[in-house]
Write an enzyme that holds these catalytic residues in place. Structure first.
Site, mmCIF file in Angstrom:
data_model
loop_
_atom_site.group_PDB
_atom_site.id
_atom_site.type_symbol
_atom_site.label_atom_id
_atom_site.label_comp_id
_atom_site.label_asym_id
_atom_site.label_seq_id
_atom_site.Cartn_x
_atom_site.Cartn_y
_atom_site.Cartn_z
ATOM 1 N N TYR A 250 11.079 -5.144 6.117
ATOM 2 C CA TYR A 250 11.737 -4.701 5.855
ATOM 3 C C TYR A 250 13.156 -5.321 5.957
ATOM 4 O O TYR A 250 14.083 -4.734 4.551
ATOM 5 C CB TYR A 250 12.587 -3.533 6.876
ATOM 6 C CG TYR A 250 11.361 -2.456 7.584
ATOM 7 C CD1 TYR A 250 10.204 -2.654 8.341
ATOM 8 C CD2 TYR A 250 11.191 -1.398 6.540
ATOM 9 C CE1 TYR A 250 9.218 -1.499 7.631
ATOM 10 C CE2 TYR A 250 10.887 -0.246 6.758
ATOM 11 C CZ TYR A 250 9.311 -0.140 7.184
ATOM 12 O OH TYR A 250 8.221 0.689 7.127
ATOM 13 N N ASN B 277 13.135 8.449 -0.068
ATOM 14 C CA ASN B 277 13.328 6.811 0.042
ATOM 15 C C ASN B 277 14.394 6.660 1.038
ATOM 16 O O ASN B 277 15.071 7.766 1.029
ATOM 17 C CB ASN B 277 14.158 7.073 -1.548
ATOM 18 C CG ASN B 277 12.861 7.066 -2.663
ATOM 19 O OD1 ASN B 277 11.718 7.318 -2.302
ATOM 20 N ND2 ASN B 277 13.856 7.505 -3.566
ATOM 21 N N VAL B 278 13.974 5.604 0.903
ATOM 22 C CA VAL B 278 14.588 4.621 2.175
ATOM 23 C C VAL B 278 16.002 3.936 2.101
ATOM 24 O O VAL B 278 16.559 3.326 2.756
ATOM 25 C CB VAL B 278 14.057 4.135 3.650
ATOM 26 C CG1 VAL B 278 12.607 5.467 4.018
ATOM 27 C CG2 VAL B 278 13.317 3.186 2.752
ATOM 28 N N HIS C 158 12.505 10.686 5.284
ATOM 29 C CA HIS C 158 11.672 9.230 5.885
ATOM 30 C C HIS C 158 12.864 8.760 6.929
ATOM 31 O O HIS C 158 12.418 6.994 6.765
ATOM 32 C CB HIS C 158 10.663 8.870 5.062
ATOM 33 C CG HIS C 158 9.268 9.380 4.889
ATOM 34 N ND1 HIS C 158 8.868 9.125 3.710
ATOM 35 C CD2 HIS C 158 9.046 10.931 5.079
ATOM 36 C CE1 HIS C 158 7.844 10.031 3.884
ATOM 37 N NE2 HIS C 158 8.151 11.085 4.505
ATOM 38 N N CYS D 165 16.527 1.210 24.747
ATOM 39 C CA CYS D 165 17.265 2.191 25.022
ATOM 40 C C CYS D 165 18.258 3.613 24.224
ATOM 41 O O CYS D 165 18.793 4.187 24.428
ATOM 42 C CB CYS D 165 19.161 1.072 25.071
ATOM 43 S SG CYS D 165 20.326 0.963 24.010
ATOM 44 N N CYS E 32 19.317 -5.114 20.090
ATOM 45 C CA CYS E 32 20.024 -4.580 21.190
ATOM 46 C C CYS E 32 20.949 -5.337 22.012
ATOM 47 O O CYS E 32 21.012 -6.330 22.153
ATOM 48 C CB CYS E 32 19.498 -3.202 21.175
ATOM 49 S SG CYS E 32 20.947 -2.179 22.394
ATOM 50 N N SER F 245 4.666 10.746 -5.727
ATOM 51 C CA SER F 245 3.115 10.438 -6.689
ATOM 52 C C SER F 245 2.625 12.301 -5.627
ATOM 53 O O SER F 245 1.808 12.051 -6.017
ATOM 54 C CB SER F 245 2.436 9.950 -5.470
ATOM 55 O OG SER F 245 2.390 9.602 -4.325
ATOM 56 N N ASN G 94 7.433 12.555 -13.812
ATOM 57 C CA ASN G 94 6.384 11.550 -13.390
ATOM 58 C C ASN G 94 5.942 10.386 -15.029
ATOM 59 O O ASN G 94 5.700 11.946 -15.128
ATOM 60 C CB ASN G 94 5.670 12.450 -12.636
ATOM 61 C CG ASN G 94 5.701 11.295 -11.587
ATOM 62 O OD1 ASN G 94 5.272 9.891 -12.302
ATOM 63 N ND2 ASN G 94 5.059 10.727 -10.442
ATOM 64 N N PRO G 95 5.768 9.469 -14.585
ATOM 65 C CA PRO G 95 4.864 8.816 -16.090
ATOM 66 C C PRO G 95 3.837 8.955 -16.059
ATOM 67 O O PRO G 95 2.681 9.296 -16.555
ATOM 68 C CB PRO G 95 5.153 8.027 -16.365
ATOM 69 C CG PRO G 95 6.590 7.367 -15.099
ATOM 70 C CD PRO G 95 7.206 8.714 -14.390
#
Ligand code: OAD
Length: 268
Positions: free
Chosen positions: A88, A127-128, A144, A155, A173, A214, A238-239
């Site tokens: 990530y 999207n994130v 999402h 916690c 944390c 999609s 969308n393509p």
């Protein structure tokens, strides 16, 4: 429990023959003029032109040997929190080097135009990366979550994490617990309040646009069907063809970064 899950692949009837793109964008602009409320669902395709691989693009380099569907799960994080947080972090780093593209900017301007005219605009995103916010979009519903928020697995404290790269893998944390990305993984429940707001927007909009997705992952994929069943006009950009293509009023085979600027009213 509503959690992201791939829909069964279905035999899709051939999508409607492609009309001239200009005629399609003029028709979309007419839909926009007539609609008092617009709901927009975006997917990874909207960020593709910013240089961020879509979720199902072949993973490149270091990540080629990992199946993203395998990494985006609570089990993967429990098994190897360092690997998953590093994956990530790599996506965060790439995103920080990218800029919102004309598709993001057009959506932010569209929100300004519609809200200035007293119309309702709801942006729902899978999207994130938060490129929508960087482009100026306000209050998107992040179905999402986002990898800019990290949550302690001990916690539960949530914190925006802007450091690039992360200080350690996984980041820790204050309580000593491992922190995980604030995204929704496969098998995890979406935020009920966010999903309820997205469904309400789909039910009550007069125009629904599905952009750069999609349409393969529920419950997001059902929003277009909810909108059309409630009588909204529906548009897809969308393509590629998707399971939604044959169900919408207008399915444009194109890139959102090229098409969306064309549907905006001429800059007054
Ligand atoms: P996908 O990677 O499944 O699909 C991206 C879509 O964008 C494809 O249909 C492409 O054809 C299209 N596309 C590519 N370039 C485009 C462009 N320039 N303009 C418009 N469209 C373009 O990504 P999503 O549909 O967002 O879930 O995936 C939905 C969810 O599946 C993601 O949120 C993620 C994934 O599993 C979770 O992480 C829970």
């Amino acid at each position: 429990m509503d959690s992201p899950r791939p829909v069964e692949s279905i035999d899709r009837p051939k999508t409607v023959t492609e009309k001239d793109q200009q005629a399609q964008t003029e028709m979309i602009r007419r839909f926009l003029d007539q609609a008092d409320s617009l709901a927009v669902l975006t997917g990874a395709g909207v960020s593709a032109e910013s240089g961020i691989p879509t979720f199902r693009d072949a993973q490149t380099g270091l990540w080629a040997k990992y199946d993203p569907m395998e990494l985006a799960t609570p089990e993967a994080f429990a098994r190897d929190p360092a690997l998953v947080s590093r994956w990530y972090d790599e996506r965060r780093r790439r995103c920080a080097e990218c800029e919102p593209n004309p598709g993001h900017l057009a959506l932010a301007r569209l929100q300004d135009e519609l809200e200035a005219a007293g119309k309702r605009f709801t942006l729902i995103t899978q999207n994130v990366d938060r490129l929508h916010q960087r482009a100026g979009s306000r209050d998107p519903l992040e179905l999402h979550g986002t990898f800019w928020i990290w949550r302690c697995t001990s916690c539960g404290e949530e914190r925006e994490e802007r450091a690039i790269p992360l200080p350690e893998y996984p980041p820790r944390c204050r309580c000593g617990g491992a922190r995980r990305p604030g995204v929704v993984w496969f098998g995890e429940a979406l935020s009920e309040s966010v999903l309820a707001a997205a469904r309400r927007a789909a039910e009550h909009c007069e125009l629904f646009m599905s952009l750069g997705t999609s349409s393969l992952v529920e419950p997001a994929a059902s929003l277009g069907r909810i909108a059309s069943s409630a009588g909204a006009k529906t548009v897809e950009i969308n393509p590629q063809e998707t399971p939604l293509s044959s169900r919408v009023d207008i399915s444009v085979r194109g890139a959102t970064g090229e098409i969306l600027p064309l549907i905006l009213p001429a800059q007054g």
